[in-house]
Design a protein around this motif. Structure first.
Motif, PDB file in Angstrom:
ATOM      1  N   SER A  46      25.371 -20.925  -0.164  1.00 53.46           N
ATOM      2  CA  SER A  46      24.687 -19.838  -0.860  1.00 53.46           C
ATOM      3  C   SER A  46      25.636 -19.297  -1.913  1.00 53.46           C
ATOM      4  O   SER A  46      26.542 -18.522  -1.599  1.00 53.46           O
ATOM      5  CB  SER A  46      24.298 -18.738   0.139  1.00 53.46           C
ATOM      6  N   PRO A  47      25.502 -19.693  -3.155  1.00 54.30           N
ATOM      7  CA  PRO A  47      26.518 -19.423  -4.176  1.00 54.30           C
ATOM      8  C   PRO A  47      26.741 -17.955  -4.481  1.00 54.30           C
ATOM      9  O   PRO A  47      27.789 -17.593  -5.028  1.00 54.30           O
ATOM     10  CB  PRO A  47      26.000 -20.176  -5.404  1.00 54.30           C
ATOM     11  N   PRO A  52      19.762 -15.325   3.770  1.00 55.61           N
ATOM     12  CA  PRO A  52      19.995 -16.550   4.534  1.00 55.61           C
ATOM     13  C   PRO A  52      20.416 -17.716   3.651  1.00 55.61           C
ATOM     14  O   PRO A  52      20.237 -17.704   2.445  1.00 55.61           O
ATOM     15  CB  PRO A  52      18.626 -16.831   5.147  1.00 55.61           C
ATOM     16  N   ALA A  53      20.983 -18.710   4.345  1.00 58.28           N
ATOM     17  CA  ALA A  53      21.140 -20.047   3.785  1.00 58.28           C
ATOM     18  C   ALA A  53      20.488 -20.998   4.771  1.00 58.28           C
ATOM     19  O   ALA A  53      20.541 -20.770   5.982  1.00 58.28           O
ATOM     20  CB  ALA A  53      22.609 -20.391   3.584  1.00 58.28           C
ATOM     21  N   LEU A  54      19.858 -22.025   4.249  1.00 65.18           N
ATOM     22  CA  LEU A  54      19.122 -22.958   5.101  1.00 65.18           C
ATOM     23  C   LEU A  54      19.540 -24.371   4.773  1.00 65.18           C
ATOM     24  O   LEU A  54      19.574 -24.764   3.607  1.00 65.18           O
ATOM     25  CB  LEU A  54      17.616 -22.795   4.866  1.00 65.18           C
ATOM     26  N   GLU A  55      19.904 -25.125   5.806  1.00 61.23           N
ATOM     27  CA  GLU A  55      20.195 -26.549   5.663  1.00 61.23           C
ATOM     28  C   GLU A  55      19.070 -27.312   6.343  1.00 61.23           C
ATOM     29  O   GLU A  55      18.730 -27.043   7.496  1.00 61.23           O
ATOM     30  CB  GLU A  55      21.522 -26.900   6.316  1.00 61.23           C
ATOM     31  N   ILE A  56      18.508 -28.269   5.620  1.00 59.40           N
ATOM     32  CA  ILE A  56      17.407 -29.040   6.176  1.00 59.40           C
ATOM     33  C   ILE A  56      17.488 -30.466   5.647  1.00 59.40           C
ATOM     34  O   ILE A  56      17.340 -30.702   4.454  1.00 59.40           O
ATOM     35  CB  ILE A  56      16.049 -28.360   5.865  1.00 59.40           C
ATOM     36  N   GLU A  59      19.630 -31.148   2.592  1.00 59.23           N
ATOM     37  CA  GLU A  59      19.397 -30.273   1.453  1.00 59.23           C
ATOM     38  C   GLU A  59      19.707 -28.833   1.837  1.00 59.23           C
ATOM     39  O   GLU A  59      19.695 -28.467   3.015  1.00 59.23           O
ATOM     40  CB  GLU A  59      17.941 -30.383   0.981  1.00 59.23           C
ATOM     41  N   ARG A  60      19.980 -28.015   0.830  1.00 58.84           N
ATOM     42  CA  ARG A  60      20.349 -26.626   1.081  1.00 58.84           C
ATOM     43  C   ARG A  60      19.468 -25.701   0.260  1.00 58.84           C
ATOM     44  O   ARG A  60      19.118 -26.006  -0.870  1.00 58.84           O
ATOM     45  CB  ARG A  60      21.825 -26.403   0.716  1.00 58.84           C
ATOM     46  N   MET A  61      19.134 -24.573   0.858  1.00 60.58           N
ATOM     47  CA  MET A  61      18.329 -23.562   0.183  1.00 60.58           C
ATOM     48  C   MET A  61      18.982 -22.200   0.351  1.00 60.58           C
ATOM     49  O   MET A  61      19.628 -21.929   1.376  1.00 60.58           O
ATOM     50  CB  MET A  61      16.917 -23.479   0.780  1.00 60.58           C
TER      51      MET A  61
END
Length: 222
Positions: A46-47, A52-56, A59-61
């Motif tokens: 998360s720059p 939140p940060a999500l890894e799936i 990939e990252r969101m």
């Protein structure tokens, strides 16, 4: 595997609640609300150093509203989203993103009451103004839940959805600074959605580090 990077009592709670409601496999990495969110390892997720940060699946969101939209589209069988062409699609998008309108006022009040340690840095005017803006948000929710013929159980005609989760989590936070007295339908709706197992599972654990140590923060008079 889905991995949610989460700080209790923050916006990431709305994604955690959604994941529980979706009934999918996921894991949670819990973080403290401190300078560790500025570490290079977390900034790679998360720059801006926010949750939140999500890894799936590699990939990252970041950004909780985007996560809500993506997860509902990825798991449509849960019925928590409203896809293009749905009768409720327009309203679903509006209310999912209205959660951030509520949350920005909560963030301003959190800064005033908690993050600013010196009284000289705090503003009674800002505190009162932002609390009043939260009550205006409650008015919008109250109007949505109230109709001339009957009162809605949920924000959408089609029933419980991710917009109840997003707005409900924002109201959960907002109640630290603006009470729900005077908003009867909003109060009943909030009680209804927070009885759900998904909400209860997303609450802070006994050992969690908390942002808020009080149930309610009165506006400071200086």
């Amino acid at each position: 595997m889905i991995t949610l990077h989460h700080v209790p009592q923050s916006r990431s709670m709305r994604v955690l609640w959604l994941l529980h409601e979706l009934g999918v496999d996921f894991q949670v990495v819990e973080h403290a609300f401190d300078k560790s969110l500025r570490a290079p390892e977390f900034l790679s997720l998360s720059p801006a150093g926010r949750v939140p940060a999500l890894e799936i699946e590699g990939e990252r969101m970041f950004e909780s509203g985007a996560m809500v939209e993506y997860l509902c589209e990825r798991f449509p069988e849960a019925g928590l989203g409203r896809l293009p062409g749905s009768m409720d699609r327009m309203a679903w998008l509006v209310w999912v993103h209205f959660a951030e309108t509520v949350s920005q006022h909560v963030a301003a009040l959190t800064q005033q009451h908690i993050m600013l340690y010196e009284d000289s840095m705090r503003s009674p005017i800002v505190m009162k103004l932002e609390a009043a803006r939260l009550r205006k948000c409650y008015e919008a929710i109250e109007a949505r839940l109230s109709t001339p013929l009957e009162n809605r159980d949920y924000l959408l005609t089609g029933g419980f959805s991710a917009c109840d989760i997003a707005v409900g989590q924002a109201v959960y936070m907002a109640r630290r600074f603006a009470r729900l007295e005077g908003f009867p339908e909003t109060g009943k709706w909030f009680e209804r959605i927070t009885e759900r197992e998904g909400f209860q599972a997303s609450l802070p654990r006994p050992e969690s580090s908390l942002i808020y140590e009080q149930d309610f923060y009165e506006a400071w008079d200086g």
